[in-house]
Design an enzyme around this catalytic site. Structure first.
Site, PDB file in Angstrom:
ATOM      1  N   HIS A  16       0.820  -1.215   0.000  1.00  0.00           N
ATOM      2  CA  HIS A  16       0.000   0.000   0.000  1.00  0.00           C
ATOM      3  C   HIS A  16       0.853   1.264   0.000  1.00  0.00           C
ATOM      4  CE1 HIS A  16       0.906   0.559   4.304  1.00  0.00           C
ATOM      5  NE2 HIS A  16       0.793  -0.760   4.378  1.00  0.00           N
ATOM      6  N   ASP A  17       0.377   2.255  -0.716  1.00  0.00           N
ATOM      7  CA  ASP A  17       0.944   3.605  -0.719  1.00  0.00           C
ATOM      8  C   ASP A  17       2.335   3.675  -1.341  1.00  0.00           C
ATOM      9  OD1 ASP A  17      -1.265   4.954   0.905  1.00  0.00           O
ATOM     10  OD2 ASP A  17      -0.605   3.408   2.316  1.00  0.00           O
TER      11      ASP A  17
ATOM     12  N   GLY B  61       5.146  -1.036   2.767  1.00  0.00           N
ATOM     13  CA  GLY B  61       4.289   0.116   2.519  1.00  0.00           C
ATOM     14  C   GLY B  61       5.061   1.419   2.383  1.00  0.00           C
TER      15      GLY B  61
END
Length: 258
Positions: A120-121, A138
């Protein structure tokens, strides 16, 4: 638009007629594909996800599913993928989180090889290569033209600079300098003969003894490799196994581990 009859396409997905959707693919709501994308087979894409043109997705990759983050509570975070990317088998690319920028982004012209993971991200620039099983935590940033080698683990929030090259099997816990070559220490040695394996394959004690003598000459003497090879070749009763060992070393283009 060739869509295989076993594919499941949500009515809310936006798919141009130039795209190809192969067998057993699943495309969820809030997914938008650009022109000329190909989903080979068994590809899963969930949204909100926006994908540019001419991307290829290989079997069993999982794109745009929710982040692997305990704080995630179903928020409609996003994934954006640019143009002309190749995403190989079993790759996972997760959407962002609210505590990040709610966005994971992949640029253009990148190759993400089998079993790689983009958490994520993450922000991936253009012309990036993530080799097999490269794993990004992440919030990682990978700048343009960087190469992350196979089996590399990259800690969350790390930045990988443009035009850098990370050797396979390296664990990255700090930022990687642009233009650099970065690799973990290769303290790898040959620790002797695989005698048990040879016994299990029916090698006689005499054959094993001759190979063991050759290994002692190569690894435990004070001779360098060239000198050790010359000594072994001068021994009249060395046997075919030692000849094979010598030939292997002489034909090596990258050197041998000792």
């Amino acid at each position: 638009m060739p869509i295989h009859p076993t594919a499941i396409i949500d009515a809310g997905a936006k798919i141009p007629s130039s795209c190809s959707i192969g067998p057993h693919c699943i495309v969820g709501a809030d997914v938008e594909l650009g022109a000329d994308c190909e989903l080979v087979s068994n590809v899963i894409i969930e949204g909100p996800t926006v994908i540019g043109s001419a991307n290829r997705f290989f079997p069993f990759c999982s794109i745009g599913l929710g982040p692997q983050d305990l704080s995630y509570n179903g928020e409609p975070t996003r994934l954006e993928i640019g143009n002309h990317n190749t995403i190989r088998e079993f790759v996972t690319i997760n959407r962002g989180t609210v505590k990040g920028k709610a966005l994971t982004r992949i640029g253009n012209h990148s190759l993400i090889m089998a079993y790689a993971h983009v958490a994520h991200d993450c922000f991936i620039g253009n012309h990036v290569i993530l080799a097999n099983a490269a794993t990004l935590g992440g919030h990682v940033t990978v700048e343009e033209w960087a190469v992350v080698g196979a089996l590399c683990a990259v800690h969350q929030f790390v930045r990988i600079g443009a035009h850098s090259y990370i050797g396979g099997g390296t664990t990255i816990t700090k930022d990687v300098l642009p233009f650099s070559k970065t690799v973990a220490a290769r303290d790898t040695h040959a620790y002797g003969l695989n005698a048990i394996g040879l016994e299990r394959r029916g090698y006689t004690k005499d054959r094993i003894a001759k190979i063991h003598h050759a290994f002692k000459t190569l690894l435990a003497s004070k001779l360098n490799t060239t000198q050790a090879i010359a000594k072994l070749k001068s021994e009249p009763d060395r046997g075919e196994d030692v000849d094979m060992l010598v030939r292997f070393i002489e034909e090596s283009e990258r050197g041998v581990i000792k």
